[in-house]
Design a protein around this motif. Structure first.
Motif, PDB file in Angstrom:
ATOM      1  N   LYS A  22       0.798  -1.227   0.000  1.00 54.11           N
ATOM      2  CA  LYS A  22       0.000   0.000   0.000  1.00 54.11           C
ATOM      3  C   LYS A  22       0.835   1.284   0.000  1.00 54.11           C
ATOM      4  CE  LYS A  22      -1.379   0.028   4.922  1.00 54.11           C
ATOM      5  NZ  LYS A  22      -0.393   0.917   5.465  1.00 54.11           N
ATOM      6  N   GLU A  23       1.962   1.293   0.692  1.00 55.13           N
ATOM      7  CA  GLU A  23       2.772   2.525   0.701  1.00 55.13           C
ATOM      8  C   GLU A  23       3.357   2.774  -0.685  1.00 55.13           C
ATOM      9  OE1 GLU A  23       3.326   0.001   2.846  1.00 55.13           O
ATOM     10  OE2 GLU A  23       2.772   0.785   4.825  1.00 55.13           O
ATOM     11  N   PHE A  24       3.837   1.702  -1.316  1.00 56.23           N
ATOM     12  CA  PHE A  24       4.438   1.858  -2.650  1.00 56.23           C
ATOM     13  C   PHE A  24       3.368   2.310  -3.655  1.00 56.23           C
ATOM     14  CE2 PHE A  24       5.974  -0.347  -6.683  1.00 56.23           C
ATOM     15  CZ  PHE A  24       6.840   0.689  -7.022  1.00 56.23           C
ATOM     16  N   LEU A  25       2.203   1.681  -3.609  1.00 54.31           N
ATOM     17  CA  LEU A  25       1.138   2.058  -4.545  1.00 54.31           C
ATOM     18  C   LEU A  25       0.721   3.514  -4.322  1.00 54.31           C
ATOM     19  CD1 LEU A  25      -0.986  -1.236  -4.451  1.00 54.31           C
ATOM     20  CD2 LEU A  25       0.533  -0.465  -6.273  1.00 54.31           C
ATOM     21  N   GLN A  26       0.651   3.918  -3.064  1.00 52.44           N
ATOM     22  CA  GLN A  26       0.276   5.308  -2.735  1.00 52.44           C
ATOM     23  C   GLN A  26       1.275   6.295  -3.344  1.00 52.44           C
ATOM     24  OE1 GLN A  26      -0.271   5.816   1.547  1.00 52.44           O
ATOM     25  NE2 GLN A  26       0.039   8.020   1.427  1.00 52.44           N
ATOM     26  N   ALA A  27       2.560   5.973  -3.236  1.00 55.83           N
ATOM     27  CA  ALA A  27       3.594   6.883  -3.759  1.00 55.83           C
ATOM     28  C   ALA A  27       3.557   6.938  -5.286  1.00 55.83           C
ATOM     29  CB  ALA A  27       4.971   6.433  -3.270  1.00 55.83           C
ATOM     30  N   VAL A  28       3.386   5.794  -5.927  1.00 60.24           N
ATOM     31  CA  VAL A  28       3.372   5.764  -7.393  1.00 60.24           C
ATOM     32  C   VAL A  28       2.144   6.517  -7.905  1.00 60.24           C
ATOM     33  CG1 VAL A  28       3.103   4.267  -9.416  1.00 60.24           C
ATOM     34  CG2 VAL A  28       4.646   3.595  -7.574  1.00 60.24           C
ATOM     35  N   ARG A  29       1.016   6.275  -7.289  1.00 58.48           N
ATOM     36  CA  ARG A  29      -0.214   6.915  -7.716  1.00 58.48           C
ATOM     37  C   ARG A  29      -0.085   8.440  -7.645  1.00 58.48           C
ATOM     38  NH1 ARG A  29      -5.472   4.638  -7.462  1.00 58.48           N
ATOM     39  NH2 ARG A  29      -6.825   6.271  -8.217  1.00 58.48           N
ATOM     40  N   GLU A  30       0.481   8.909  -6.532  1.00 62.92           N
ATOM     41  CA  GLU A  30       0.609  10.355  -6.333  1.00 62.92           C
ATOM     42  C   GLU A  30       1.467  10.983  -7.441  1.00 62.92           C
ATOM     43  OE1 GLU A  30       2.830  12.252  -2.779  1.00 62.92           O
ATOM     44  OE2 GLU A  30       3.669  12.689  -4.759  1.00 62.92           O
ATOM     45  N   VAL A  31       2.545  10.317  -7.802  1.00 64.39           N
ATOM     46  CA  VAL A  31       3.418  10.874  -8.847  1.00 64.39           C
ATOM     47  C   VAL A  31       2.719  10.800 -10.202  1.00 64.39           C
ATOM     48  CG1 VAL A  31       5.578  10.543 -10.122  1.00 64.39           C
ATOM     49  CG2 VAL A  31       5.581  10.436  -7.620  1.00 64.39           C
ATOM     50  N   LEU A  50       8.571   4.649 -21.179  1.00 72.00           N
ATOM     51  CA  LEU A  50       9.292   5.365 -20.127  1.00 72.00           C
ATOM     52  C   LEU A  50       8.684   5.144 -18.729  1.00 72.00           C
ATOM     53  CD1 LEU A  50      11.600   7.719 -19.956  1.00 72.00           C
ATOM     54  CD2 LEU A  50       9.642   9.013 -19.201  1.00 72.00           C
ATOM     55  N   LEU A  51       7.377   5.248 -18.619  1.00 74.02           N
ATOM     56  CA  LEU A  51       6.774   5.121 -17.285  1.00 74.02           C
ATOM     57  C   LEU A  51       6.813   3.687 -16.782  1.00 74.02           C
ATOM     58  CD1 LEU A  51       3.759   7.602 -17.503  1.00 74.02           C
ATOM     59  CD2 LEU A  51       6.035   7.969 -16.575  1.00 74.02           C
ATOM     60  N   GLU A  52       6.672   2.723 -17.702  1.00 72.12           N
ATOM     61  CA  GLU A  52       6.778   1.308 -17.293  1.00 72.12           C
ATOM     62  C   GLU A  52       8.160   1.055 -16.688  1.00 72.12           C
ATOM     63  OE1 GLU A  52       5.625   2.488 -20.094  1.00 72.12           O
ATOM     64  OE2 GLU A  52       4.287   1.126 -21.157  1.00 72.12           O
ATOM     65  N   ARG A  53       9.180   1.680 -17.287  1.00 74.03           N
ATOM     66  CA  ARG A  53      10.544   1.517 -16.761  1.00 74.03           C
ATOM     67  C   ARG A  53      10.705   2.244 -15.429  1.00 74.03           C
ATOM     68  NH1 ARG A  53      14.630   3.658 -20.561  1.00 74.03           N
ATOM     69  NH2 ARG A  53      13.083   4.553 -21.944  1.00 74.03           N
ATOM     70  N   LEU A  54      10.115   3.431 -15.358  1.00 74.36           N
ATOM     71  CA  LEU A  54      10.269   4.265 -14.153  1.00 74.36           C
ATOM     72  C   LEU A  54       9.702   3.595 -12.898  1.00 74.36           C
ATOM     73  CD1 LEU A  54      11.122   7.280 -13.421  1.00 74.36           C
ATOM     74  CD2 LEU A  54       8.688   7.786 -13.519  1.00 74.36           C
ATOM     75  N   VAL A  55       8.593   2.860 -13.026  1.00 74.92           N
ATOM     76  CA  VAL A  55       7.916   2.303 -11.842  1.00 74.92           C
ATOM     77  C   VAL A  55       8.462   0.931 -11.435  1.00 74.92           C
ATOM     78  CG1 VAL A  55       5.776   3.583 -12.221  1.00 74.92           C
ATOM     79  CG2 VAL A  55       6.053   1.315 -13.257  1.00 74.92           C
ATOM     80  N   GLU A  56       9.403   0.413 -12.210  1.00 77.23           N
ATOM     81  CA  GLU A  56       9.994  -0.892 -11.880  1.00 77.23           C
ATOM     82  C   GLU A  56      11.435  -0.660 -11.403  1.00 77.23           C
ATOM     83  OE1 GLU A  56       8.202  -3.608 -11.912  1.00 77.23           O
ATOM     84  OE2 GLU A  56       9.845  -4.960 -11.401  1.00 77.23           O
ATOM     85  N   PRO A  57      11.786  -1.090 -10.178  1.00 76.92           N
ATOM     86  CA  PRO A  57      13.165  -0.870  -9.713  1.00 76.92           C
ATOM     87  C   PRO A  57      14.173  -1.549 -10.627  1.00 76.92           C
ATOM     88  CG  PRO A  57      11.808  -1.815  -7.958  1.00 76.92           C
ATOM     89  CD  PRO A  57      10.976  -1.815  -9.207  1.00 76.92           C
ATOM     90  N   GLU A  58      15.322  -0.897 -10.822  1.00 79.99           N
ATOM     91  CA  GLU A  58      16.383  -1.546 -11.605  1.00 79.99           C
ATOM     92  C   GLU A  58      16.840  -2.822 -10.895  1.00 79.99           C
ATOM     93  OE1 GLU A  58      19.504   1.336 -12.522  1.00 79.99           O
ATOM     94  OE2 GLU A  58      18.012   2.732 -13.287  1.00 79.99           O
ATOM     95  N   ARG A  59      16.856  -2.767  -9.568  1.00 85.07           N
ATOM     96  CA  ARG A  59      17.276  -3.949  -8.800  1.00 85.07           C
ATOM     97  C   ARG A  59      16.654  -3.882  -7.414  1.00 85.07           C
ATOM     98  NH1 ARG A  59      22.348  -2.994  -9.407  1.00 85.07           N
ATOM     99  NH2 ARG A  59      22.457  -3.979 -11.441  1.00 85.07           N
ATOM    100  N   PHE A  60      16.219  -5.044  -6.890  1.00 86.08           N
ATOM    101  CA  PHE A  60      15.672  -5.106  -5.535  1.00 86.08           C
ATOM    102  C   PHE A  60      16.367  -6.245  -4.802  1.00 86.08           C
ATOM    103  CE2 PHE A  60      12.710  -6.634  -2.330  1.00 86.08           C
ATOM    104  CZ  PHE A  60      12.412  -5.452  -1.672  1.00 86.08           C
ATOM    105  N   ILE A  61      17.066  -5.927  -3.738  1.00 86.90           N
ATOM    106  CA  ILE A  61      17.881  -6.933  -3.039  1.00 86.90           C
ATOM    107  C   ILE A  61      17.278  -7.161  -1.649  1.00 86.90           C
ATOM    108  CG2 ILE A  61      20.217  -7.460  -2.187  1.00 86.90           C
ATOM    109  CD1 ILE A  61      20.921  -4.931  -4.193  1.00 86.90           C
ATOM    110  N   GLN A  62      17.058  -8.438  -1.318  1.00 82.58           N
ATOM    111  CA  GLN A  62      16.564  -8.771   0.024  1.00 82.58           C
ATOM    112  C   GLN A  62      17.514  -9.814   0.606  1.00 82.58           C
ATOM    113  OE1 GLN A  62      12.316  -9.779   0.457  1.00 82.58           O
ATOM    114  NE2 GLN A  62      12.990 -11.354   1.889  1.00 82.58           N
TER     115      GLN A  62
END
Ligand code: NDP
Length: 449
Positions: A22-31, A50-62
């Motif tokens: 929910k926090e991530f969706l809230q931030a993306v929606r606002e932008v 461009l936007l499809e690329r912008l909303v997907e992290p280049e890398r996510f490490i856990q």
């Protein structure tokens, strides 16, 4: 809701790919909601995905963070780093240690960081990280062992030209010191891989104060330009009592205001005579104790359990500096009804979308976090420059640069709001101004097929 079909499609895909975040969706929606005008003007963005690329992290490490407490028990926490966007520079963004840290929180913060860093005018991409480790009640040695274990894995993914983390909630000078030491041991390399370092080992003057000071510089400039007004003689309420809140209080008082309330996650203090910051610094920075201790030293002040009550205190200016979604619509209505005219955000996304809408609809001068709290990362950028130059600038020199950057951020956001036909809406202005440079760089760098 989105009018533009491209934005609708991109957001639907983000919802589908990140369920429950929910926090991530809230931030993306606002932008995305702010970008309607820009996307209509630039059909080439859709062609370039461009936007499809912008909303997907280049890398996510856990990663797993095992550590041993003072009694010899083994604990396992979860560590994260999101390297969201490197179009305009190496990933840059803080590390948060708090039990609420999860993929959604790290991604929301990393996404916001892209635009914030762009707004500073410095060459920094967007990243963020942290762990669900709770520093409260831990001994110094436990903090050290945790930080070392965390860095053992993180060190494989960062570097002065790749990704430069800093502090955030639960990560101050002490934690950065332990992490820097571990990085140096592992890599046999002395580099500016972290910012927020101690002054003895490559830190910058003003970095500690920067987010809070910068928030006040931004607010002062916005009030001056949009209202012909200033902090002088105003009553201010500030939530939180950590790094950002403390130095926002210090600067607001220097600019002639009276700060009457501060809080922590348990409750808030109200001191009608003006908060004694020396006492707060001793409680929070030296003793790492609860804000409730304040009333023991200042018996004329009040302490109230619970956080949201702080917004019922009448004030001219409110500066939320604690955490995300701490100020909801009901609190926004109470603030406005009590005469509050200015709300600028020190914390990241502290106002819910409904609260923001209420502020904008009711003539409040609203300064969104990614513009108003960019002073911290801006000064981190200045720390990186000093490390590269092998130089240390004076306090006055860094403070002047910070002031200029915050003024520029305000003016860029304000001008962009006018260009979008939404004069004075700094939310739209900051999103558009931050987006433009990143979009240009992403168009130029091409797509890897
Ligand atoms: P700190 O860890 O120094 O302080 C956080 C403060 O917020 C503490 O007083 C904490 O209380 C309080 N808090 C946490 N949750 C709540 C809550 N629900 N209600 C009221 N108070 C709460 O963090 P920072 O000051 O560094 O960060 C504060 C905010 O500013 C965060 O949103 C952060 O992302 C943002 N920020 C920080 C920057 C920096 O340079 N440090 C840069 C830009 C943004 P307790 O002690 O009880 O936990």
């Amino acid at each position: 809701m989105f009018k533009n079909e491209y934005l609708q499609r991109v957001y639907a895909q983000v919802e589908q790919r990140n369920p429950g975040e929910k926090e991530f969706l809230q931030a993306v929606r606002e932008v995305l909601e702010s970008l309607e005008v820009v996307v209509e003007k630039h059909p080439e963005y859709e062609k370039a995905g461009l936007l499809e690329r912008l909303v997907e992290p280049e890398r996510f490490i856990q990663f797993r963070v095992p550590w041993v407490d003072d009694a010899g028990n083994v604990h396992v926490n979860r560590g994260f780093r999101v390297q969201f966007n490197s179009a305009i520079g190496p990933y840059k963004g803080g590390l948060r240690l708090h039990p609420s840290v999860c993929a959604s929180v790290v991604k929301f913060l990393g996404f916001e960081q892209i635009f914030k860093n762009s707004l500073t005018g410095l060459p920094m991409g967007g990243g963020k990280g942290g762990s669900d480790f709770d520093p409260k009640g831990k001994s110094d040695m436990e903090i050290m062992r945790f930080c070392q274990s965390f860095m053992t894995e993180l060190s494989k993914h960062i570097g002065q030209f790749t990704d430069v983390p800093a502090g955030d909630i639960g990560v101050g000078g002490r934690e950065i010191g332990y992490m820097f030491g571990q990085y140096k041991r592992l890599r046999n390399e002395y580099s500016g891989v972290l910012t927020g370092k101690g002054l003895a080992f490559g830190g910058s003057l003003v970095r500690t104060e920067a987010t809070g000071y910068g928030l006040c510089y931004f607010t002062e400039e916005a009030m001056n330009c949009m209202r012909k007004d200033s902090f002088k003689g105003k009553t201010v309420v500030i939530s939180g009592s950590g790094n950002v809140a403390i130095f926002a209080t210090e600067k607001a008082v220097q600019l002639g205001a009276k700060v009457v309330a501060l809080s922590d996650s348990a409750g808030y203090i109200y001191d009608k005579d003006g908060i004694r910051l020396d006492i707060v610094k001793d409680i929070k920075l030296e003793r790492r104790a609860r804000i409730s201790e304040y009333v023991k030293e200042v018996p004329t002040a009040e302490y109230h359990e619970g956080c949201s009550g702080i917004w019922t205190i009448p004030c001219d200016i409110a500066l939320p500096c604690a955490t995300q979604n701490e100020l909801d619509e009901a609190s926004a209505k109470t603030l406005v009804a009590n005469g509050c005219k200015v709300v600028c955000e020190g914390a990241n996304m502290p106002s819910t979308p409904e609260a923001v809408e209420y502020f904008l609809a009711n003539g409040v001068l609203y300064g969104p976090a990614k513009a108003a709290n960019a002073g911290g990362v801006a000064t981190s950028g200045l720390e990186m420059s000093q490390n590269s130059l092998r130089l240390s600038w004076t306090f006055e020199e860094v403070d002047e640069r910070l002031k200029d950057i915050m003024k520029n951020i305000f003016h860029n956001a304000y001008e962009a709001s006018k260009e979008c036909g939404a004069e004075g809406n700094l939310l739209i202005g900051a999103n558009v101004a931050g987006f433009q440079k990143v979009a240009e760089a992403m168009m130029a760098e091409g797509i890897a097929y």
